[in-house]
Structure formats: C-alpha cells, structure tokens
Design a protein around this motif. Structure first.
Motif, PDB file in Angstrom:
ATOM      1  N   TYR A 151       0.841  -1.188   0.000  1.00 43.59           N
ATOM      2  CA  TYR A 151       0.000   0.000   0.000  1.00 43.59           C
ATOM      3  C   TYR A 151       0.879   1.242   0.000  1.00 43.59           C
ATOM      4  N   VAL A 152       0.432   2.266  -0.726  1.00 48.76           N
ATOM      5  CA  VAL A 152       1.210   3.497  -0.883  1.00 48.76           C
ATOM      6  C   VAL A 152       0.339   4.693  -0.530  1.00 48.76           C
ATOM      7  N   GLY A 153       0.850   5.559   0.332  1.00 46.15           N
ATOM      8  CA  GLY A 153       0.170   6.805   0.664  1.00 46.15           C
ATOM      9  C   GLY A 153       0.900   7.966   0.017  1.00 46.15           C
ATOM     10  N   GLU A 154       0.188   8.748  -0.792  1.00 43.70           N
ATOM     11  CA  GLU A 154       0.797   9.837  -1.556  1.00 43.70           C
ATOM     12  C   GLU A 154       0.433  11.200  -0.981  1.00 43.70           C
ATOM     13  N   GLN A 155       1.247  12.187  -1.352  1.00 46.04           N
ATOM     14  CA  GLN A 155       0.871  13.590  -1.181  1.00 46.04           C
ATOM     15  C   GLN A 155       0.846  14.204  -2.572  1.00 46.04           C
ATOM     16  N   GLY A 156      -0.305  14.735  -2.956  1.00 42.06           N
ATOM     17  CA  GLY A 156      -0.474  15.281  -4.293  1.00 42.06           C
ATOM     18  C   GLY A 156      -1.901  15.759  -4.456  1.00 42.06           C
ATOM     19  N   VAL A 180     -12.961  13.435  -0.382  1.00 42.29           N
ATOM     20  CA  VAL A 180     -13.606  13.682   0.904  1.00 42.29           C
ATOM     21  C   VAL A 180     -13.101  14.972   1.537  1.00 42.29           C
ATOM     22  N   LEU A 181     -11.773  15.170   1.486  1.00 42.79           N
ATOM     23  CA  LEU A 181     -11.144  16.299   2.172  1.00 42.79           C
ATOM     24  C   LEU A 181     -11.090  17.562   1.323  1.00 42.79           C
ATOM     25  N   GLY A 182     -11.185  17.390   0.008  1.00 42.31           N
ATOM     26  CA  GLY A 182     -11.036  18.524  -0.889  1.00 42.31           C
ATOM     27  C   GLY A 182      -9.576  18.755  -1.251  1.00 42.31           C
ATOM     28  N   SER A 183      -9.342  19.585  -2.270  1.00 39.72           N
ATOM     29  CA  SER A 183      -7.983  19.857  -2.728  1.00 39.72           C
ATOM     30  C   SER A 183      -7.983  21.178  -3.479  1.00 39.72           C
ATOM     31  N   SER A 184      -6.897  21.915  -3.360  1.00 44.12           N
ATOM     32  CA  SER A 184      -6.751  23.162  -4.110  1.00 44.12           C
ATOM     33  C   SER A 184      -5.283  23.335  -4.463  1.00 44.12           C
ATOM     34  N   ALA A 185      -5.017  23.994  -5.558  1.00 44.98           N
ATOM     35  CA  ALA A 185      -3.651  24.176  -6.031  1.00 44.98           C
ATOM     36  C   ALA A 185      -2.881  25.118  -5.101  1.00 44.98           C
ATOM     37  N   TRP A 195       4.453  21.231  -2.992  1.00 47.13           N
ATOM     38  CA  TRP A 195       3.775  19.939  -2.828  1.00 47.13           C
ATOM     39  C   TRP A 195       3.250  19.729  -1.412  1.00 47.13           C
ATOM     40  N   SER A 196       3.865  20.411  -0.428  1.00 48.30           N
ATOM     41  CA  SER A 196       3.458  20.202   0.968  1.00 48.30           C
ATOM     42  C   SER A 196       2.064  20.751   1.258  1.00 48.30           C
ATOM     43  N   LEU A 197       1.510  21.543   0.341  1.00 47.65           N
ATOM     44  CA  LEU A 197       0.179  22.101   0.539  1.00 47.65           C
ATOM     45  C   LEU A 197      -0.914  21.215  -0.049  1.00 47.65           C
ATOM     46  N   TRP A 198      -0.537  20.178  -0.780  1.00 46.92           N
ATOM     47  CA  TRP A 198      -1.518  19.225  -1.290  1.00 46.92           C
ATOM     48  C   TRP A 198      -1.982  18.299  -0.161  1.00 46.92           C
ATOM     49  N   PRO A 199      -3.158  17.711  -0.265  1.00 48.12           N
ATOM     50  CA  PRO A 199      -3.545  16.705   0.737  1.00 48.12           C
ATOM     51  C   PRO A 199      -2.594  15.522   0.691  1.00 48.12           C
ATOM     52  N   GLY A 200      -2.237  15.004   1.861  1.00 50.16           N
ATOM     53  CA  GLY A 200      -1.269  13.907   1.909  1.00 50.16           C
ATOM     54  C   GLY A 200      -1.625  12.858   2.936  1.00 50.16           C
ATOM     55  N   VAL A 201      -1.125  11.661   2.701  1.00 50.89           N
ATOM     56  CA  VAL A 201      -1.334  10.538   3.620  1.00 50.89           C
ATOM     57  C   VAL A 201      -0.108  10.465   4.531  1.00 50.89           C
ATOM     58  N   TYR A 202      -0.241  10.952   5.759  1.00 50.12           N
ATOM     59  CA  TYR A 202       0.894  11.054   6.671  1.00 50.12           C
ATOM     60  C   TYR A 202       0.998   9.850   7.605  1.00 50.12           C
ATOM     61  N   ALA A 203       0.001   8.986   7.593  1.00 47.53           N
ATOM     62  CA  ALA A 203       0.053   7.768   8.390  1.00 47.53           C
ATOM     63  C   ALA A 203      -0.709   6.675   7.643  1.00 47.53           C
TER      64      ALA A 203
END
Length: 207
Positions: A151-156, A180-185, A195-203
């Motif tokens: 399994y892979v958790g991305e930030q993007g 679910v969380l939303g996303s904006s550039a 890239w750190s402002l994109w939604p990311g999977v931290y755990a």
C-alpha cells in the motif's frame, strides 16, 4: 521513521540527518552508546528485519537503501568505530523518503519524493518492479499482513492511497482522499515545497 528499536526493545537506532551517521542508544540506561559514521548522508528512514538481525537505512539525498547487520552496528558504536561498510546497497533514486519490509522480510519497498515506487527481493537485492507517479510525493508504505499487497500513501492533488500486487506491481485499487477532504492548487506551484500544501497521507496502518 528515522528511528527504530531493536527486536528486544533494549536499543534505539536513530538516523543523524546532517552527517549521515546512526546514533545507538541504550534505553534502560538512558545512555548514548555511540554513533557510527560512514553512511550516506541524510538517513531518512530505518527499518529492522522481522528477525531483528538486519537494519535497512534509506538515504534521502543519495537515493539509496543500505543493509547493515544489527549486531555489527551496535558493536561498532560500542567500540567507537568511525565507519561501517553495508552488507548490501541498492540504488532507489534521489529523494527516497520511505521504505517498508514485507512481514516475512523477503521484499523491500521504497518510495521517493519524485513519485518513484520500487520493490526489491530483499535477500538478493534484485529489482522486481518499478513504477512512477510524477508530481506526487510518496510518503507512506505498508505491506498487507500476508505480504501479497503493498500500500502506498501519496501527497499530491488526489491525496491517494493505492494498492499494488507486491511481487508484480500490478495496480489493484486506489482511493483519493481529496474526494472527501477537498484539494486546491498551491498559491505558487513552482515553489520548492509547494507539494506540501496538497492533501497527503501522513500515516498508513494495516490492521
């Protein structure tokens, strides 16, 4: 991610990002046994094999994962050895942020800041497959309890969690947290850490 306990939980190994060394700490005595140098700079993530005999160390800047014998590493720290040669090393690509071992220790997965994902045969150092998710940072990796899936958790833009067949790399499914969380550039997409402002999977935890 830059620290790992030995299998008996008596010793803590900590990556020293600046100089590339590994600090060895005696937990019961609350004592810094010593540090071992000579590793590639910026050790980012440490993983210990299921039997506790091997330690895998990823290097963010150098793009490599090195294998060390746990007992040799601790002994080197106790005897103030300045460097220790790895048992094996594989090149994983610049920006290797996260690694994971399958439950039986037979597979090693590595993910990078450039979106590269690869899986190796851990005992032979043989690359089994590689894929890429350009523009995404691979932050988390985990194997299923049977070692069949990775399994892979991305930030993007999608904040994606994806599953692949561990030995072949065949895509199995994905879920986008952004739905679910939303996303904006990011305000400035060209900024170094935009890239750190994109939604990311931290755990990422497999139950």
């Amino acid at each position: 991610r830059g620290a790992v306990f030995t299998k008996d939980s008596q010793t803590l190994l900590v990556g020293r990002m600046g100089g590339g060394g590994i600090a060895v700490l005696d937990i019961a005595a609350r004592h810094h046994i010593g540090s071992v140098w000579g590793m590639r700079p910026t050790p980012r993530h440490l993983e210990i094999s299921p039997d506790g005999q091997q330690v895998y160390v990823s290097s963010n800047a150098s793009g490599a994962v090195a294998l060390y014998n746990t007992a040799e590493l601790i002994s080197a720290a106790k005897h103030r050895r300045k460097s220790l040669t790895p048992r094996r090393e594989v090149r994983t690509g610049t920006g290797t942020r996260t690694i994971a071992l399958s439950p039986d220790g037979s597979l090693l997965a590595a993910g990078s800041q450039q979106g590269h994902l690869a899986v190796w045969d851990a005992s032979q150092g043989e690359l089994l497959w590689r894929t890429s998710r350009p523009g995404r940072v691979l932050r988390q990796l985990a194997f299923s309890t049977d070692g069949v899936r990775v399994y892979v958790g991305e930030q993007g833009p999608e904040g994606r969690v994806a599953a692949y067949a561990a030995r072949t790399g065949r895509p199995l499914w994905h879920w986008d947290a952004a739905t679910v969380l939303g996303s904006s550039a990011p305000p400035d997409p060209a900024a170094p850490y935009a890239w750190s402002l994109w939604p990311g999977v931290y755990a990422l935890r497999v139950l």
